[in-house]
Design a protein around this motif. Structure first.
Motif, PDB file in Angstrom:
ATOM      1  N   UNK A 246      -0.448  14.709  -3.926  1.00  0.00           N
ATOM      2  CA  UNK A 246      -1.276  13.489  -4.384  1.00  0.00           C
ATOM      3  C   UNK A 246      -0.485  13.057  -5.662  1.00  0.00           C
ATOM      4  N   UNK A 247      -0.003  13.759  -6.500  1.00  0.00           N
ATOM      5  CA  UNK A 247       0.773  13.153  -7.679  1.00  0.00           C
ATOM      6  C   UNK A 247       1.900  12.457  -7.352  1.00  0.00           C
ATOM      7  N   UNK A 248       2.810  13.156  -6.264  1.00  0.00           N
ATOM      8  CA  UNK A 248       3.882  12.213  -5.796  1.00  0.00           C
ATOM      9  C   UNK A 248       3.708  10.899  -5.097  1.00  0.00           C
ATOM     10  N   UNK A 249       2.330  10.924  -4.287  1.00  0.00           N
ATOM     11  CA  UNK A 249       2.074   9.665  -3.709  1.00  0.00           C
ATOM     12  C   UNK A 249       1.711   8.609  -4.916  1.00  0.00           C
ATOM     13  N   UNK A 250       0.925   9.078  -5.709  1.00  0.00           N
ATOM     14  CA  UNK A 250       0.581   8.244  -6.831  1.00  0.00           C
ATOM     15  C   UNK A 250       1.723   7.560  -7.495  1.00  0.00           C
ATOM     16  N   UNK A 251       2.515   8.520  -7.978  1.00  0.00           N
ATOM     17  CA  UNK A 251       3.899   8.000  -8.616  1.00  0.00           C
ATOM     18  C   UNK A 251       4.383   7.207  -7.550  1.00  0.00           C
ATOM     19  N   UNK A 252       4.569   7.282  -6.545  1.00  0.00           N
ATOM     20  CA  UNK A 252       5.387   6.354  -5.599  1.00  0.00           C
ATOM     21  C   UNK A 252       4.666   5.082  -5.416  1.00  0.00           C
ATOM     22  N   UNK A 253       3.388   5.134  -5.519  1.00  0.00           N
ATOM     23  CA  UNK A 253       2.546   3.678  -5.303  1.00  0.00           C
ATOM     24  C   UNK A 253       2.979   3.006  -6.762  1.00  0.00           C
ATOM     25  N   UNK A 254       2.694   3.818  -7.914  1.00  0.00           N
ATOM     26  CA  UNK A 254       3.222   3.132  -9.040  1.00  0.00           C
ATOM     27  C   UNK A 254       4.342   2.566  -9.191  1.00  0.00           C
ATOM     28  N   UNK A 255       5.523   3.317  -8.763  1.00  0.00           N
ATOM     29  CA  UNK A 255       6.923   2.749  -8.870  1.00  0.00           C
ATOM     30  C   UNK A 255       6.929   1.503  -8.000  1.00  0.00           C
ATOM     31  N   UNK A 256       6.275   1.806  -6.833  1.00  0.00           N
ATOM     32  CA  UNK A 256       6.205   0.431  -5.934  1.00  0.00           C
ATOM     33  C   UNK A 256       5.610  -0.824  -6.593  1.00  0.00           C
ATOM     34  N   UNK A 257       4.500  -0.455  -7.178  1.00  0.00           N
ATOM     35  CA  UNK A 257       3.788  -1.675  -7.873  1.00  0.00           C
ATOM     36  C   UNK A 257       4.635  -2.483  -8.912  1.00  0.00           C
ATOM     37  N   UNK A 258       5.486  -1.475  -9.633  1.00  0.00           N
ATOM     38  CA  UNK A 258       6.275  -1.856 -10.927  1.00  0.00           C
ATOM     39  C   UNK A 258       7.430  -2.722  -9.922  1.00  0.00           C
ATOM     40  N   UNK A 259       8.023  -2.206  -8.956  1.00  0.00           N
ATOM     41  CA  UNK A 259       9.182  -2.905  -8.131  1.00  0.00           C
ATOM     42  C   UNK A 259       8.552  -4.465  -7.908  1.00  0.00           C
ATOM     43  N   UNK A 260       7.361  -4.483  -7.396  1.00  0.00           N
ATOM     44  CA  UNK A 260       6.840  -5.786  -6.845  1.00  0.00           C
ATOM     45  C   UNK A 260       6.655  -6.581  -8.192  1.00  0.00           C
ATOM     46  N   UNK A 261       6.165  -5.985  -9.328  1.00  0.00           N
ATOM     47  CA  UNK A 261       5.832  -6.895 -10.311  1.00  0.00           C
ATOM     48  C   UNK A 261       7.131  -7.498 -10.881  1.00  0.00           C
ATOM     49  N   UNK A 262       8.159  -6.498 -10.839  1.00  0.00           N
ATOM     50  CA  UNK A 262       9.717  -6.746 -11.349  1.00  0.00           C
ATOM     51  C   UNK A 262      10.198  -8.264 -10.704  1.00  0.00           C
ATOM     52  N   UNK A 263       9.935  -7.900  -9.316  1.00  0.00           N
ATOM     53  CA  UNK A 263      10.410  -8.770  -8.243  1.00  0.00           C
ATOM     54  C   UNK A 263       9.698 -10.138  -8.433  1.00  0.00           C
TER      55      UNK A 263
END
Length: 267
Positions: free
Chosen positions: A157-174
């Motif tokens: 669960x923590x890894x899924x949440x961390x991956x989702x957070x990282x993906x959201x940050x990448x989208x925001x940066x893009x």
């Protein structure tokens, strides 16, 4: 009286208390201090002690030769530092073993092969133990000050949440980069015509901010700052227009202002 049943704990629920950790240490400096204690005690074998950088070997030497220290103060200090250094090693063991497991899996090693190396008997047990090892490098994204429970469910669960957070940050940066590509030319045009806009202290202030950040605008944070400054210029120019007669500007200045206002309105 019937015995009360033990309440089951949700496997993914964060631990109530944060783990107390030793954290970063200057291990080389600490081992050097302990070496000097043995030198002062005239340890006859101190030249055999591993280098200060070899933490594990040095600790084994200090343990084996602890009786060489003559003063009670030296023995107490050395023992306490050994306890702390072993705890420091313990904190890092799971993280490094988890990386070794990841490297083994990347190299094609099966869970059945990893089972004896992880001191378990079945491939499924090796898989679950590897997940628990990964907990050492994780925090609960919803509660960063809490450790992740060492269960496979909590780790996944923590890894899924961390991956989702990282993906959201990448989208925001893009998105920030995309918006910056539209914003930078508009900001340049505002500065080209600043003499026609620069008739108000607030407008001047925000144009100065644009001028300062624009040549070095490379990070998402700087992109956001530039957007804020352009929006502020548009806001202040609108205030000026509402309180005074509409200023006469050149076609270029009018076009630059209109482009900035349109971009700000578009979000």
């Amino acid at each position: 009286m019937a015995r009360s049943s033990k309440k089951s704990v949700t496997p993914t629920k964060p631990l109530f208390r944060p783990t107390v950790r030793i954290g970063p240490l200057d291990t080389v400096g600490l081992i050097g201090r302990l070496r000097r204690l043995h030198e002062d005690a005239e340890d006859p074998y101190v030249d055999r002690m591993p280098a200060d950088e070899e933490l594990y070997g040095a600790l084994l030497y200090l343990e084996t030769n602890a009786q060489v220290l003559k003063s009670e103060r030296a023995r107490r200090m050395a023992a306490l530092e050994r306890v702390r250094l072993w705890e420091y090693l313990r904190e890092r063991t799971d993280t490094h073993q988890a990386r070794a497991v990841d490297d083994a899996r990347a190299a094609g090693v099966e869970w059945a092969e990893l089972a004896p190396q992880l001191a378990v008997k079945a491939p499924s047990a090796a898989y679950n133990k590897a997940l628990r090892l990964r907990a050492a490098a994780l925090t609960d994204p919803t509660q960063p000050d809490r450790p992740v429970r060492r269960t496979p469910e909590a780790v996944l669960l923590a890894e899924r949440q961390a991956a989702a957070k990282a993906a959201a940050e990448r989208r925001a940066a893009e998105e920030a980069r995309r918006r910056h590509a539209l914003l930078a030319p508009v900001a340049h045009r505002l500065l080209e015509h600043r003499d026609e806009f620069d008739d108000d202290d607030d407008v001047s202030f925000w144009l100065d901010q644009i001028e300062a950040v624009l040549p070095h605008c490379e990070t998402p944070t700087q992109f956001v700052s530039l957007a804020i400054y352009v929006e502020a210029v548009v806001r202040e120019l609108r205030k000026t227009e509402r309180s005074t007669a509409r200023p006469i500007r050149s076609e270029g200045a009018t076009s630059a202002y209109a482009a900035a206002a349109e971009l700000v309105a578009g979000g």
